[in-house]
Design a protein around this motif. Structure first.
Motif, short mmCIF file in Angstrom:
data_model
loop_
_atom_site.label_atom_id
_atom_site.label_comp_id
_atom_site.label_asym_id
_atom_site.label_seq_id
_atom_site.Cartn_x
_atom_site.Cartn_y
_atom_site.Cartn_z
N SER A 105 4.12 15.26 5.31
CA SER A 105 3.39 15.11 4.04
C SER A 105 3.65 16.27 3.07
N MET A 163 5.48 15.44 0.00
CA MET A 163 4.71 14.44 -0.74
C MET A 163 3.62 15.13 -1.56
N VAL A 164 2.89 16.05 -0.91
CA VAL A 164 1.83 16.77 -1.61
C VAL A 164 2.42 17.64 -2.72
N SER A 165 3.49 18.37 -2.39
CA SER A 165 3.99 19.34 -3.37
C SER A 165 4.75 18.68 -4.52
N GLY A 166 4.98 17.36 -4.45
CA GLY A 166 5.64 16.67 -5.55
C GLY A 166 4.97 15.35 -5.94
N ARG A 167 3.73 15.14 -5.48
CA ARG A 167 2.99 13.89 -5.78
C ARG A 167 3.87 12.66 -5.49
N LYS A 168 4.54 12.70 -4.35
CA LYS A 168 5.43 11.60 -4.00
C LYS A 168 4.69 10.59 -3.13
N SER A 169 5.13 9.34 -3.22
CA SER A 169 4.50 8.27 -2.46
C SER A 169 5.51 7.59 -1.55
N VAL A 170 5.01 7.14 -0.41
CA VAL A 170 5.76 6.22 0.44
C VAL A 170 4.95 4.93 0.47
N ALA A 171 5.60 3.83 0.14
CA ALA A 171 4.88 2.57 0.00
C ALA A 171 5.63 1.46 0.71
N GLY A 172 5.01 0.31 0.79
CA GLY A 172 5.67 -0.88 1.27
C GLY A 172 5.53 -1.97 0.23
N LYS A 193 0.83 -1.20 0.00
CA LYS A 193 0.00 0.00 0.00
C LYS A 193 0.87 1.25 0.00
N VAL A 234 1.05 5.61 0.62
CA VAL A 234 0.51 6.89 1.08
C VAL A 234 1.19 7.95 0.24
N HIS A 273 12.05 12.35 -7.23
CA HIS A 273 11.51 13.13 -8.35
C HIS A 273 10.00 13.28 -8.12
N HIS A 274 9.38 14.28 -8.75
CA HIS A 274 7.92 14.33 -8.62
C HIS A 274 7.34 13.01 -9.13
N SER A 275 6.28 12.59 -8.49
CA SER A 275 5.60 11.33 -8.83
C SER A 275 6.43 10.09 -8.50
N LEU A 319 9.39 0.88 1.24
CA LEU A 319 9.98 0.22 2.40
C LEU A 319 9.84 -1.29 2.22
N GLY A 358 0.85 12.09 -1.77
CA GLY A 358 0.27 13.41 -1.78
C GLY A 358 0.02 13.83 -3.21
#
Lengths: 352, 352
Positions: free
Chosen positions: B282, B285-294, A290, A292, B262-264, B269, A294
């Protein structure tokens, strides 16, 4: 640069009310479009900027980035617009146009920083930009949007920020007819997220803490309403959603929502910038791939796509119209979430 | 169910050393493959399970889920294997086979829970599963992998966990020749992430806190090494990476790595399950449409794809071979990160 005066509503200090003032607009240059502003939506960012909640506000500040109106004049190289056309302006009025983001129609992620419609650094004047709480605005045609003629014009205004902010993640994460989408929070952003996700064919659920919002959410298009504080309602939706659009603008615990994501699903924060507290736990993210994420507004091409889609699907915002002179009262009501779902200023009131 | 005894190495309690014991293996049923285990990699999960670090360990516990060997017998409905074939088993020996995840070759996200190769609930015996620290293993052919003949067999073993755990996110997030990939941490997972990302054609960087790892990282295929504690090295890579594979198995601050996306882009993890502290912020993350995932290991089809890819690209793990009797010393050395980069047990030592 030759300029002329227009009436506007703005503030001189974080703790001062907004009041009428004059600002300068530039005479159209070759690529510019001059727009008589007919309606302007009232976004939470307007309030945050007026009160310097994020720091960095330059005064006087004139908010407003959900702008719709009619073209009054165009520069001699403008090709997309002519006088008399409907037109709209959202959160950006310029960007570097040359970076890799801009070249890919992602001006909102401009590597050199886009120019915000208000409180941005205006490349023409060198001072701050002034937003849509004004009679007219002059914007490079690249950042001006076409407006479908069939929609209720004042209700189009909030699409320029609340609409595109929810549309962009819905599209980026491939929302379609087989998608299960949840929306967290039913405000300006949330009500647009429901309408747009539904328009894209998704099965749409709303997470809310307020049982009283159920009926309204269904009217807006939600298939299911889940009271997020009720364990008995949260449990059955564990592992359900492909995409969650989280519109809550203040710090909140997102861990319970992460558990409702399907494997490989994504929760996208569009309203809250800050530390994630309580701490995000990575275990359900790892064990279900999953994410998370922005997301920030949307690019110009994507904004046009959204407006065209809204025209085809007859989607607009639910609004309450106010006069420009009522803006301070409107801000006070917004702080109490007392609006369904967006204030829109009738800008003819500024002429009086 | 008829069974037979095999020699194994396991532990009876969280604080006890591993020692030789006998366990039962079932006689092959119609779909089963019996494998004589030749080599078994030593994963950190083995240690965590032996010591009940995660809770839930059933004793006696026999770890080992990086298994390679030779098929000795097959059931009468087995089609993929025959006696004499090389074969491998990874982290899973069963799953429900019927849920939506299993149907899409994502057994690792089985909605009914996959059966771990050790300390899982064995559907045949009703008791816990026993892993690869043993002479033989009997596994349904669906969960048995083919092994390319051209690779160094002991060095293949770690591909079954360390390899697939890093391969799966590389593939899911579309790593290719235009990708800029960073790896956080240079251990068992990290060294495989570098090799596999490089094999996929990406430009690969390693984040490490240890300048002494530079030379080895370059030898493994890293194009750039970034000392993550050095601001002067972190600043130039801001906004650079499409994908970050974070292999660090303990709590650590991921915010500095998010700024290098990079953005997106996505930070995945694969090593740490727990609260993200310091808190994830966040705003970037919001300002570059970045994700943290597992991401968790990988599906069976994807594991086969990875093994085939490794065969074509001559990719194996860097290993240090040990005897089964040395396992307790090996665990002690793993806790000090004193291994380059994976211990592999020569299982013939168990016969002595």
């Amino acid at each position: 640069m030759s300029t002329y005066k227009v009436k506007a509503f703005g503030t001189q200090a974080p703790d001062a009310d907004l009041k009428q003032m004059n600002i300068e607009r530039r005479d159209v240059t070759s690529k510019d479009v001059e727009i008589e502003i007919l309606y302007c939506g009232v976004c939470h960012s307007d309030l945050h900027t007026a009160r310097n909640d994020w720091g960095g506000t330059v005064y006087p500040a004139v908010p407003g980035h959900e702008i719709v109106g009619r073209v009054t004049k165009v520069g001699n190289e403008v090709t997309k617009f002519k006088a008399g056309d409907l037109a709209a302006v959202g959160c950006m009025v310029d960007s570097c146009r040359t970076c890799e983001s801009c070249k890919h129609d992602l001006e909102q992620y401009c590597l050199n920083g886009f120019t915000g419609t208000y409180n941005g650094k205006d490349k023409h004047s060198g001072t701050q930009t002034f937003g849509g709480y004004s009679e007219k605005v002059v914007v490079d045609e690249h950042f001006v949007l076409r407006v479908p003629e069939n929609l209720d014009l004042p209700a189009v205004a909030p699409l320029l920020c609340a609409g595109i902010t929810t549309w962009s993640p819905l599209r980026h994460w491939n929302t379609g007819e087989s998608s299960k989408v949840a929306v967290v929070g039913l405000g300006g952003l949330g009500h647009m997220a429901i309408k747009l996700a539904k328009g894209l064919g998704a099965e749409v659920s709303l997470f809310t803490r307020t049982p009283g919002k159920t009926q309204d959410a269904k009217r807006l298009g939600a298939d299911h309403i889940i009271i997020s504080t009720d364990e008995a309602q949260m449990k059955p939706v564990k592992g359900k959603f492909d995409l969650i659009i989280d519109t809550v603008p203040y710090v909140h615990n997102i861990n319970p929502y992460v558990t409702t994501l399907h494997h490989s699903g994504t929760l996208v924060l569009v309203g809250y910038l800050g530390d994630l507290t309580p701490m995000l736990n990575s275990a359900p993210m790892v064990s279900g791939r999953k994410s998370v994420a922005g997301s920030l507004i949307g690019g110009i091409a994507e904004t046009q796509e959204m407006l065209d889609f809204c025209g085809e699907h007859h989607i607009v915002s639910d609004i309450e119209m106010i006069k420009m002179q009522d803006i301070n009262t409107a801000y006070a009501r917004m702080l109490k979430s007392d609006v369904k779902y967006r204030f829109v200023i009738d800008m003819t009131s500024l002429k009086n």
